[in-house]
Design a protein around this motif. Structure first.
Motif, mmCIF file in Angstrom:
data_model
loop_
_atom_site.group_PDB
_atom_site.id
_atom_site.type_symbol
_atom_site.label_atom_id
_atom_site.label_comp_id
_atom_site.label_asym_id
_atom_site.label_seq_id
_atom_site.Cartn_x
_atom_site.Cartn_y
_atom_site.Cartn_z
ATOM 1 N N LYS A 21 0.826 -1.209 0.000
ATOM 2 C CA LYS A 21 0.000 0.000 0.000
ATOM 3 C C LYS A 21 0.862 1.261 0.000
ATOM 4 C CE LYS A 21 -3.623 2.385 2.404
ATOM 5 N NZ LYS A 21 -5.020 2.231 2.328
ATOM 6 N N LYS A 22 1.955 1.248 0.731
ATOM 7 C CA LYS A 22 2.846 2.411 0.799
ATOM 8 C C LYS A 22 3.377 2.767 -0.596
ATOM 9 C CE LYS A 22 7.095 3.863 3.036
ATOM 10 N NZ LYS A 22 8.198 3.472 3.905
ATOM 11 N N ASP A 23 3.787 1.758 -1.368
ATOM 12 C CA ASP A 23 4.285 1.998 -2.722
ATOM 13 C C ASP A 23 3.201 2.570 -3.631
ATOM 14 O OD1 ASP A 23 6.841 1.033 -2.130
ATOM 15 O OD2 ASP A 23 6.331 -1.013 -2.734
ATOM 16 N N GLU A 26 2.504 6.197 -2.667
ATOM 17 C CA GLU A 26 3.634 7.024 -3.116
ATOM 18 C C GLU A 26 3.548 7.290 -4.624
ATOM 19 O OE1 GLU A 26 8.268 7.256 -1.900
ATOM 20 O OE2 GLU A 26 7.534 5.285 -2.483
ATOM 21 N N PHE A 59 -0.332 8.131 3.447
ATOM 22 C CA PHE A 59 1.032 7.624 3.408
ATOM 23 C C PHE A 59 1.672 7.658 4.793
ATOM 24 C CE2 PHE A 59 5.623 8.150 2.794
ATOM 25 C CZ PHE A 59 5.890 7.085 1.937
ATOM 26 N N ASP A 60 1.462 8.765 5.503
ATOM 27 C CA ASP A 60 2.014 8.898 6.852
ATOM 28 C C ASP A 60 1.446 7.839 7.801
ATOM 29 O OD1 ASP A 60 3.557 11.025 6.037
ATOM 30 O OD2 ASP A 60 2.202 12.544 6.824
ATOM 31 N N THR A 62 0.634 4.841 6.982
ATOM 32 C CA THR A 62 1.136 3.512 6.636
ATOM 33 C C THR A 62 2.586 3.306 7.042
ATOM 34 O OG1 THR A 62 1.799 4.171 4.404
ATOM 35 C CG2 THR A 62 -0.430 3.255 4.677
ATOM 36 N N THR A 63 3.240 4.364 7.504
ATOM 37 C CA THR A 63 4.652 4.221 7.892
ATOM 38 C C THR A 63 4.800 4.090 9.382
ATOM 39 O OG1 THR A 63 4.949 6.632 7.923
ATOM 40 C CG2 THR A 63 5.537 5.449 5.898
#
Length: 63
Positions: A21-23, A26, A59-60, A62-63
Protein backbone atom coordinates in the motif's frame (compact mmCIF):
# COMPACT_ATOMS: atom_id res chain seq x y z
CA UNK A 1 -18.83 23.88 -4.23
CA UNK A 2 -16.07 22.10 -6.14
CA UNK A 3 -17.33 18.74 -7.44
CA UNK A 4 -14.18 17.75 -9.31
CA UNK A 5 -12.22 14.72 -8.21
CA UNK A 6 -9.02 12.92 -8.99
CA UNK A 7 -9.27 9.30 -10.10
CA UNK A 8 -6.46 6.79 -10.26
CA UNK A 9 -5.97 3.93 -12.68
CA UNK A 10 -3.09 1.52 -13.05
CA UNK A 11 -1.54 1.08 -16.46
CA UNK A 12 -0.32 -2.41 -17.04
CA UNK A 13 -0.79 -5.55 -15.01
CA UNK A 14 -1.12 -5.23 -11.27
CA UNK A 15 -1.01 -7.92 -8.64
CA UNK A 16 -1.74 -7.14 -5.01
CA UNK A 17 1.32 -9.05 -3.85
CA UNK A 18 3.73 -7.11 -6.07
CA UNK A 19 3.41 -3.76 -4.36
CA UNK A 20 2.39 -2.79 -0.88
CA UNK A 21 0.00 0.00 0.00
CA UNK A 22 2.85 2.41 0.80
CA UNK A 23 4.29 2.00 -2.72
CA UNK A 24 0.89 2.52 -4.31
CA UNK A 25 0.15 5.69 -2.33
CA UNK A 26 3.63 7.02 -3.12
CA UNK A 27 3.01 6.45 -6.83
CA UNK A 28 -0.34 8.23 -6.59
CA UNK A 29 1.34 11.23 -4.95
CA UNK A 30 3.90 11.35 -7.76
CA UNK A 31 1.14 11.14 -10.37
CA UNK A 32 -0.74 14.00 -8.71
CA UNK A 33 2.42 16.11 -8.73
CA UNK A 34 2.56 15.66 -12.51
CA UNK A 35 -1.14 16.51 -12.83
CA UNK A 36 -0.60 19.62 -10.72
CA UNK A 37 1.99 20.89 -13.22
CA UNK A 38 -0.52 20.33 -16.04
CA UNK A 39 -3.52 21.94 -14.31
CA UNK A 40 -5.06 24.65 -16.45
CA UNK A 41 -7.12 26.51 -13.86
CA UNK A 42 -7.38 27.22 -10.15
CA UNK A 43 -10.23 24.77 -9.63
CA UNK A 44 -8.14 21.90 -10.99
CA UNK A 45 -5.16 22.95 -8.87
CA UNK A 46 -7.28 23.06 -5.72
CA UNK A 47 -8.71 19.61 -6.41
CA UNK A 48 -5.29 18.08 -7.03
CA UNK A 49 -3.73 19.81 -4.02
CA UNK A 50 -6.52 18.45 -1.81
CA UNK A 51 -5.92 14.95 -3.17
CA UNK A 52 -2.18 15.26 -2.49
CA UNK A 53 -2.88 16.26 1.11
CA UNK A 54 -5.19 13.27 1.58
CA UNK A 55 -2.67 10.91 0.00
CA UNK A 56 0.18 12.24 2.15
CA UNK A 57 -1.95 11.72 5.24
CA UNK A 58 -2.66 8.15 4.15
CA UNK A 59 1.03 7.62 3.41
CA UNK A 60 2.01 8.90 6.85
CA UNK A 61 -0.43 6.47 8.46
CA UNK A 62 1.14 3.51 6.64
CA UNK A 63 4.65 4.22 7.89
Amino acid sequence: MNKQKVTHAFSGDFHSLCRDKKDIVESEIEACAVLLKLATNESERETIEKEIIELKTSFDLTT
